[in-house]
Enzyme design. Structure first.
Site, PDB file in Angstrom:
ATOM      1  N   ARG A 180      14.341  37.311  36.854  1.00 21.29           N
ATOM      2  CA  ARG A 180      13.848  37.809  38.144  1.00 21.29           C
ATOM      3  C   ARG A 180      12.375  38.153  38.007  1.00 21.29           C
ATOM      4  O   ARG A 180      11.512  37.478  38.526  1.00 21.29           O
ATOM      5  CB  ARG A 180      14.652  39.046  38.575  1.00 21.29           C
ATOM      6  CG  ARG A 180      16.083  38.720  38.997  1.00 21.29           C
ATOM      7  CD  ARG A 180      16.947  39.937  39.025  1.00 21.29           C
ATOM      8  NE  ARG A 180      16.974  40.558  37.692  1.00 21.29           N
ATOM      9  CZ  ARG A 180      17.744  41.579  37.364  1.00 21.29           C
ATOM     10  NH1 ARG A 180      18.522  42.130  38.248  1.00 21.29           N
ATOM     11  NH2 ARG A 180      17.726  42.053  36.133  1.00 21.29           N
ATOM     12  N   LYS A 196      31.726  49.463  27.156  1.00 18.81           N
ATOM     13  CA  LYS A 196      30.795  49.709  28.264  1.00 18.81           C
ATOM     14  C   LYS A 196      31.589  50.124  29.496  1.00 18.81           C
ATOM     15  O   LYS A 196      32.533  49.438  29.891  1.00 18.81           O
ATOM     16  CB  LYS A 196      29.990  48.431  28.554  1.00 18.81           C
ATOM     17  CG  LYS A 196      28.756  48.671  29.381  1.00 18.81           C
ATOM     18  CD  LYS A 196      27.908  47.402  29.412  1.00 18.81           C
ATOM     19  CE  LYS A 196      26.949  47.386  30.580  1.00 18.81           C
ATOM     20  NZ  LYS A 196      26.266  46.100  30.702  1.00 18.81           N
TER      21      LYS A 196
HETATM   22  O1  PNS Z   1      24.781  40.644  32.456  1.00 20.32           O
HETATM   23  P1  PNS Z   1      24.307  41.115  31.108  1.00 20.32           P
HETATM   24  O2  PNS Z   1      24.956  42.439  30.758  1.00 20.32           O
HETATM   25  O3  PNS Z   1      22.812  41.162  31.005  1.00 20.32           O
HETATM   26  O4  PNS Z   1      24.824  40.032  30.042  1.00 20.32           O
HETATM   27  C1  PNS Z   1      24.576  40.194  28.656  1.00 20.32           C
HETATM   28  C2  PNS Z   1      25.412  39.205  27.815  1.00 20.32           C
HETATM   29  C3  PNS Z   1      26.871  39.285  28.194  1.00 20.32           C
HETATM   30  C4  PNS Z   1      24.908  37.808  28.049  1.00 20.32           C
HETATM   31  C5  PNS Z   1      25.206  39.589  26.325  1.00 20.32           C
HETATM   32  O5  PNS Z   1      25.385  40.961  26.164  1.00 20.32           O
HETATM   33  C6  PNS Z   1      26.155  38.843  25.379  1.00 20.32           C
HETATM   34  O6  PNS Z   1      26.068  37.657  25.233  1.00 20.32           O
HETATM   35  N1  PNS Z   1      27.086  39.603  24.746  1.00 20.32           N
HETATM   36  C7  PNS Z   1      28.055  39.074  23.818  1.00 20.32           C
HETATM   37  C8  PNS Z   1      27.718  39.438  22.357  1.00 20.32           C
HETATM   38  C9  PNS Z   1      26.569  38.575  21.887  1.00 20.32           C
HETATM   39  O7  PNS Z   1      26.733  37.417  21.607  1.00 20.32           O
HETATM   40  N2  PNS Z   1      25.335  39.178  21.851  1.00 20.32           N
HETATM   41  C10 PNS Z   1      24.100  38.487  21.554  1.00 20.32           C
HETATM   42  C11 PNS Z   1      23.848  38.203  20.112  1.00 20.32           C
HETATM   43  S1  PNS Z   1      24.129  39.560  19.023  1.00 20.32           S
END
Ligand code: PNS
Length: 159
Positions: free
Chosen positions: A91, A42
């Site tokens: 939010r 990203k």
């Molecule tokens: O601030 P964000 O981008 O909304 O956060 C998203 C986040 C980091 C919480 C999410 O993308 C995440 O947990 N990513 C790590 C990979 C993971 O465990 N994904 C969810 C299950 S597949």
């Protein structure tokens, strides 16, 4: 037993809404671990180290905070940190669909981990890292939306 909650996110950059979440979380949990996702696929404006430094500067008066990075599955990181709770901010209703999916997927992956949703303060409901970046990139003053350390970094990046 110490009640530890993980507050995960991209935090590119942290906003006042994120700081508000940490402060609210500390009223419920003994310790909050802010977990910044390392996601090389990203494109981000700030490095994870910069994001950590900005968070640190904004939360310097907050006790019982740890700021860390993680990569891979969130549920694995939660287990590694010996926590059982993930906190996420809501939010508007528009956040719900994605947050619901994320929480359900995480529950499927590990039933021992609970997701707790906290509502951000009304002042911050319209703020996101993306909208703040967009406004700052066009020279807007976002100083009322982000911590001072973040505002300085945004000005530096976009000058
Ligand atoms: O601030 P964000 O981008 O909304 O956060 C998203 C986040 C980091 C919480 C999410 O993308 C995440 O947990 N990513 C790590 C990979 C993971 O465990 N994904 C969810 C299950 S597949």
């Amino acid at each position: 037993m110490e009640r530890i909650a993980i507050y995960p996110g991209s935090f590119d950059p942290p906003t006042n809404g994120h700081i508000d979440m940490v402060e609210r979380g500390l009223k419920i949990f003994d310790k909050i671990i802010v977990a910044i996702l390392i996601n090389p696929s990203k494109k981000s404006l700030f490095t994870v180290e910069e994001r950590k430094e900005m968070f640190k500067a904004s939360l310097k008066n907050c006790p019982n905070i740890e700021i860390d990075f993680f990569e891979g599955l969130l549920v694995d990181y939660v287990v590694k940190k010996k926590a059982h709770v993930v906190i996420r901010g809501l939010r508007a209703v528009s956040d719900f669909e994605y947050e619901f999916q994320l929480a359900m997927m995480n529950r499927k992956l590990n039933r021992e981990i609970q997701t707790v949703f906290l509502m951000t303060g009304l002042r911050w409901v319209y703020i996101s890292s993306s909208i703040v970046k967009e406004a700052a990139s066009f020279g807007a003053d976002v100083s009322s939306m982000v911590p001072e350390s973040v505002n300085k970094m945004l000005i530096k990046k976009y000058s």
